[in-house]
Design a protein around this motif. Structure first.
Motif, PDB file in Angstrom:
ATOM      1  N   GLU A  43      -3.281  -6.451   7.919  1.00 45.53           N
ATOM      2  CA  GLU A  43      -3.241  -7.433   6.831  1.00 45.53           C
ATOM      3  C   GLU A  43      -4.634  -7.975   6.551  1.00 45.53           C
ATOM      4  O   GLU A  43      -5.053  -8.085   5.401  1.00 45.53           O
ATOM      5  CB  GLU A  43      -2.332  -8.587   7.245  1.00 45.53           C
ATOM      6  CG  GLU A  43      -1.178  -8.817   6.292  1.00 45.53           C
ATOM      7  CD  GLU A  43      -0.331  -9.943   6.826  1.00 45.53           C
ATOM      8  OE1 GLU A  43       0.798  -9.630   7.219  1.00 45.53           O
ATOM      9  OE2 GLU A  43      -0.811 -11.088   6.885  1.00 45.53           O
ATOM     10  N   ALA A  44      -5.348  -8.319   7.638  1.00 43.29           N
ATOM     11  CA  ALA A  44      -6.661  -8.937   7.488  1.00 43.29           C
ATOM     12  C   ALA A  44      -7.696  -7.942   6.969  1.00 43.29           C
ATOM     13  O   ALA A  44      -8.611  -8.304   6.231  1.00 43.29           O
ATOM     14  CB  ALA A  44      -7.109  -9.507   8.826  1.00 43.29           C
ATOM     15  N   ALA A  45      -7.550  -6.663   7.349  1.00 41.87           N
ATOM     16  CA  ALA A  45      -8.574  -5.674   7.013  1.00 41.87           C
ATOM     17  C   ALA A  45      -8.645  -5.406   5.509  1.00 41.87           C
ATOM     18  O   ALA A  45      -9.695  -5.526   4.905  1.00 41.87           O
ATOM     19  CB  ALA A  45      -8.311  -4.380   7.765  1.00 41.87           C
ATOM     20  N   ASP A  46      -7.548  -5.029   4.908  1.00 40.48           N
ATOM     21  CA  ASP A  46      -7.554  -4.684   3.478  1.00 40.48           C
ATOM     22  C   ASP A  46      -6.124  -4.728   2.956  1.00 40.48           C
ATOM     23  O   ASP A  46      -5.348  -3.802   3.166  1.00 40.48           O
ATOM     24  CB  ASP A  46      -8.145  -3.278   3.290  1.00 40.48           C
ATOM     25  CG  ASP A  46      -8.189  -2.889   1.820  1.00 40.48           C
ATOM     26  OD1 ASP A  46      -7.916  -3.757   0.958  1.00 40.48           O
ATOM     27  OD2 ASP A  46      -8.496  -1.715   1.525  1.00 40.48           O
ATOM     28  N   PRO A  47      -5.794  -5.795   2.247  1.00 37.45           N
ATOM     29  CA  PRO A  47      -4.410  -5.920   1.794  1.00 37.45           C
ATOM     30  C   PRO A  47      -4.088  -5.037   0.575  1.00 37.45           C
ATOM     31  O   PRO A  47      -2.940  -4.914   0.193  1.00 37.45           O
ATOM     32  CB  PRO A  47      -4.296  -7.412   1.431  1.00 37.45           C
ATOM     33  CG  PRO A  47      -5.697  -7.838   1.130  1.00 37.45           C
ATOM     34  CD  PRO A  47      -6.628  -6.933   1.878  1.00 37.45           C
ATOM     35  N   THR A  48      -5.101  -4.407  -0.043  1.00 39.21           N
ATOM     36  CA  THR A  48      -4.836  -3.621  -1.258  1.00 39.21           C
ATOM     37  C   THR A  48      -4.313  -2.230  -0.894  1.00 39.21           C
ATOM     38  O   THR A  48      -4.467  -1.768   0.237  1.00 39.21           O
ATOM     39  CB  THR A  48      -6.119  -3.449  -2.110  1.00 39.21           C
ATOM     40  OG1 THR A  48      -7.057  -2.691  -1.349  1.00 39.21           O
ATOM     41  CG2 THR A  48      -6.710  -4.787  -2.487  1.00 39.21           C
ATOM     42  N   LEU A  49      -3.723  -1.605  -1.883  1.00 43.70           N
ATOM     43  CA  LEU A  49      -3.179  -0.259  -1.688  1.00 43.70           C
ATOM     44  C   LEU A  49      -3.661   0.605  -2.854  1.00 43.70           C
ATOM     45  O   LEU A  49      -2.936   0.830  -3.818  1.00 43.70           O
ATOM     46  CB  LEU A  49      -1.644  -0.340  -1.638  1.00 43.70           C
ATOM     47  CG  LEU A  49      -0.884   0.948  -1.355  1.00 43.70           C
ATOM     48  CD1 LEU A  49      -1.326   1.595  -0.060  1.00 43.70           C
ATOM     49  CD2 LEU A  49       0.609   0.665  -1.320  1.00 43.70           C
ATOM     50  N   PRO A  50      -4.919   1.084  -2.767  1.00 45.72           N
ATOM     51  CA  PRO A  50      -5.466   1.818  -3.911  1.00 45.72           C
ATOM     52  C   PRO A  50      -4.842   3.203  -4.082  1.00 45.72           C
ATOM     53  O   PRO A  50      -4.371   3.796  -3.113  1.00 45.72           O
ATOM     54  CB  PRO A  50      -6.960   1.949  -3.567  1.00 45.72           C
ATOM     55  CG  PRO A  50      -7.045   1.787  -2.098  1.00 45.72           C
ATOM     56  CD  PRO A  50      -5.871   0.960  -1.667  1.00 45.72           C
ATOM     57  N   LYS A  51      -4.880   3.681  -5.346  1.00 45.29           N
ATOM     58  CA  LYS A  51      -4.415   5.044  -5.637  1.00 45.29           C
ATOM     59  C   LYS A  51      -5.631   5.904  -5.939  1.00 45.29           C
ATOM     60  O   LYS A  51      -6.583   5.442  -6.558  1.00 45.29           O
ATOM     61  CB  LYS A  51      -3.520   5.012  -6.882  1.00 45.29           C
ATOM     62  CG  LYS A  51      -2.056   4.848  -6.584  1.00 45.29           C
ATOM     63  CD  LYS A  51      -1.252   5.208  -7.826  1.00 45.29           C
ATOM     64  CE  LYS A  51       0.218   5.012  -7.582  1.00 45.29           C
ATOM     65  NZ  LYS A  51       1.021   5.502  -8.713  1.00 45.29           N
ATOM     66  N   LEU A 118      -3.418   8.798  -0.688  1.00 47.63           N
ATOM     67  CA  LEU A 118      -4.252   9.310   0.403  1.00 47.63           C
ATOM     68  C   LEU A 118      -5.616   9.710  -0.147  1.00 47.63           C
ATOM     69  O   LEU A 118      -5.706  10.359  -1.189  1.00 47.63           O
ATOM     70  CB  LEU A 118      -3.553  10.512   1.056  1.00 47.63           C
ATOM     71  CG  LEU A 118      -2.123  10.214   1.511  1.00 47.63           C
ATOM     72  CD1 LEU A 118      -1.438  11.484   1.983  1.00 47.63           C
ATOM     73  CD2 LEU A 118      -2.100   9.145   2.600  1.00 47.63           C
ATOM     74  N   GLU A 119      -6.664   9.319   0.578  1.00 48.86           N
ATOM     75  CA  GLU A 119      -8.007   9.514   0.031  1.00 48.86           C
ATOM     76  C   GLU A 119      -8.683  10.787   0.523  1.00 48.86           C
ATOM     77  O   GLU A 119      -9.285  11.523  -0.247  1.00 48.86           O
ATOM     78  CB  GLU A 119      -8.871   8.294   0.378  1.00 48.86           C
ATOM     79  CG  GLU A 119     -10.253   8.380  -0.259  1.00 48.86           C
ATOM     80  CD  GLU A 119     -11.106   7.155   0.014  1.00 48.86           C
ATOM     81  OE1 GLU A 119     -10.726   6.340   0.886  1.00 48.86           O
ATOM     82  OE2 GLU A 119     -12.150   7.025  -0.646  1.00 48.86           O
ATOM     83  N   VAL A 223      -1.800   3.267   5.557  1.00 51.07           N
ATOM     84  CA  VAL A 223      -1.337   3.388   4.165  1.00 51.07           C
ATOM     85  C   VAL A 223       0.194   3.380   4.145  1.00 51.07           C
ATOM     86  O   VAL A 223       0.815   2.669   3.359  1.00 51.07           O
ATOM     87  CB  VAL A 223      -1.872   4.695   3.518  1.00 51.07           C
ATOM     88  CG1 VAL A 223      -1.232   4.917   2.157  1.00 51.07           C
ATOM     89  CG2 VAL A 223      -3.387   4.652   3.401  1.00 51.07           C
ATOM     90  N   LEU A 224       0.795   4.157   5.050  1.00 48.14           N
ATOM     91  CA  LEU A 224       2.260   4.235   5.078  1.00 48.14           C
ATOM     92  C   LEU A 224       2.874   2.878   5.398  1.00 48.14           C
ATOM     93  O   LEU A 224       3.924   2.520   4.863  1.00 48.14           O
ATOM     94  CB  LEU A 224       2.726   5.286   6.098  1.00 48.14           C
ATOM     95  CG  LEU A 224       2.347   6.734   5.780  1.00 48.14           C
ATOM     96  CD1 LEU A 224       2.796   7.670   6.894  1.00 48.14           C
ATOM     97  CD2 LEU A 224       2.947   7.184   4.452  1.00 48.14           C
ATOM     98  N   ALA A 225       2.200   2.119   6.260  1.00 47.69           N
ATOM     99  CA  ALA A 225       2.695   0.783   6.591  1.00 47.69           C
ATOM    100  C   ALA A 225       2.742  -0.084   5.339  1.00 47.69           C
ATOM    101  O   ALA A 225       3.704  -0.805   5.092  1.00 47.69           O
ATOM    102  CB  ALA A 225       1.806   0.140   7.650  1.00 47.69           C
TER     103      ALA A 225
END
Ligand SMILES: [Zn+2]
Length: 269
Positions: A43-51, A118-119, A223-225
């Motif tokens: 949560e603290a690291a990066d809350p975004t979910l980029p495409k 997935l990057e 990412v899956l989380a």
């Protein structure tokens, strides 16, 4: 509700039968505390979910190339798992469904909707290796048997109850169908979490043997989380999501790194 009660019975019966599932490769369990700490970290690291949307041609080529790399080193893992089915065919599915799955005969389907999150090559390879591991560990067959058994038991129980209760034949048939559907679903869910854990562990070995960087591959599980609320319900129902899986992945990586022959150990019963 009566339907779900009947489904529970089918699960209990399935679990009590020899050869009705079970896993051969296991990690030590993840504690609640470990999962909680990891959840806060994610949560603290990066809350975004980029495409990272790319062309169909890009994904097709990536799957082909990564498939060659993954399958080149997989034979030893198949041998350790004592599986004869060690052939894999990867299929790109050109639609927005957030899903990936393994089917009978080594067919693995990867939907664009999942790949877009997935990057890197390592992240895509992690999903491919996870699905390969379902095949390697015989989960497709186990699940099919369990679904079938659940359906038969559910159908028998519900149909039997309707018939004993003096229901007319058409109603008995409806109850039987309903019981089979509940039973099939219960059978599929009965050991899916264990299967998923085993598939993640085996995937770490499959990736390591194909020379993928396990730390980079591990971002897939973060990412899956986060994808929890986005993925299709079939993916969410059968895949443990979230921090528990991230912690389990880290333990799997530690196990692979400590393994002298980069092959999984069969767990003692
Ligand atoms: Zn899975």
């Amino acid at each position: 509700m009566r339907g779900s009660h009947i489904a529970c019975l089918a699960v209990v019966s399935c679990l009590a039968l020899p050869g009705c599932g079970g896993t051969a490769f296991m990690l030590p369990p993840v504690t609640d505390h470990e999962a909680l700490v990891a959840a806060k970290e994610i949560e603290a690291a990066d809350p975004t979910l980029p495409k990272f949307s790319r062309s169909d041609a890009y994904y097709r080529e990536a799957i082909r190339r990564l498939g060659v790399q993954l399958t080149a080193g997989v034979a030893a893992v198949c041998a350790r798992a004592d599986t004869e089915e060690c052939r894999f065919m990867f299929h790109y599915v050109d639609d927005d469904e957030v899903n990936a799955f393994a089917d009978e005969g080594g067919d693995i389907y990867l939907h664009r909707g999942m790949l877009e999150y997935l990057e890197t090559d390592e992240e895509i390879a992690a999903v491919m290796a996870h699905e390969m591991s379902h095949q390697i560990a015989d989960h497709v067959y186990e699940t099919r048997s369990s679904v079938l058994l659940g359906a038969v038991l559910g159908g028998l129980l519900m149909g039997g109850i309707a018939a004993v209760g003096g229901a007319p034949p058409e109603a008995t048939e409806d109850w039987t169908t309903m019981g089979m559907q509940h039973g099939a679903r219960a059978g599929q869910l009965a050991f899916s979490k264990e299967q998923e854990r085993e598939a993640d562990l085996l995937a770490a070995y499959v990736l390591a043997r194909a020379d993928f960087d396990l730390e980079r591959a591990g971002r897939t599980f973060e990412v899956l989380a986060k994808l929890n609320g986005v993925a299709t319900s079939s993916w969410n129902d059968t895949h443990p999501a979230g921090a528990e899986r991230v912690v389990a992945w880290r333990k799997a990586v530690a196990e692979v790194e400590a393994s002298p022959d980069k092959l999984p150990n069969i767990a003692a019963d």
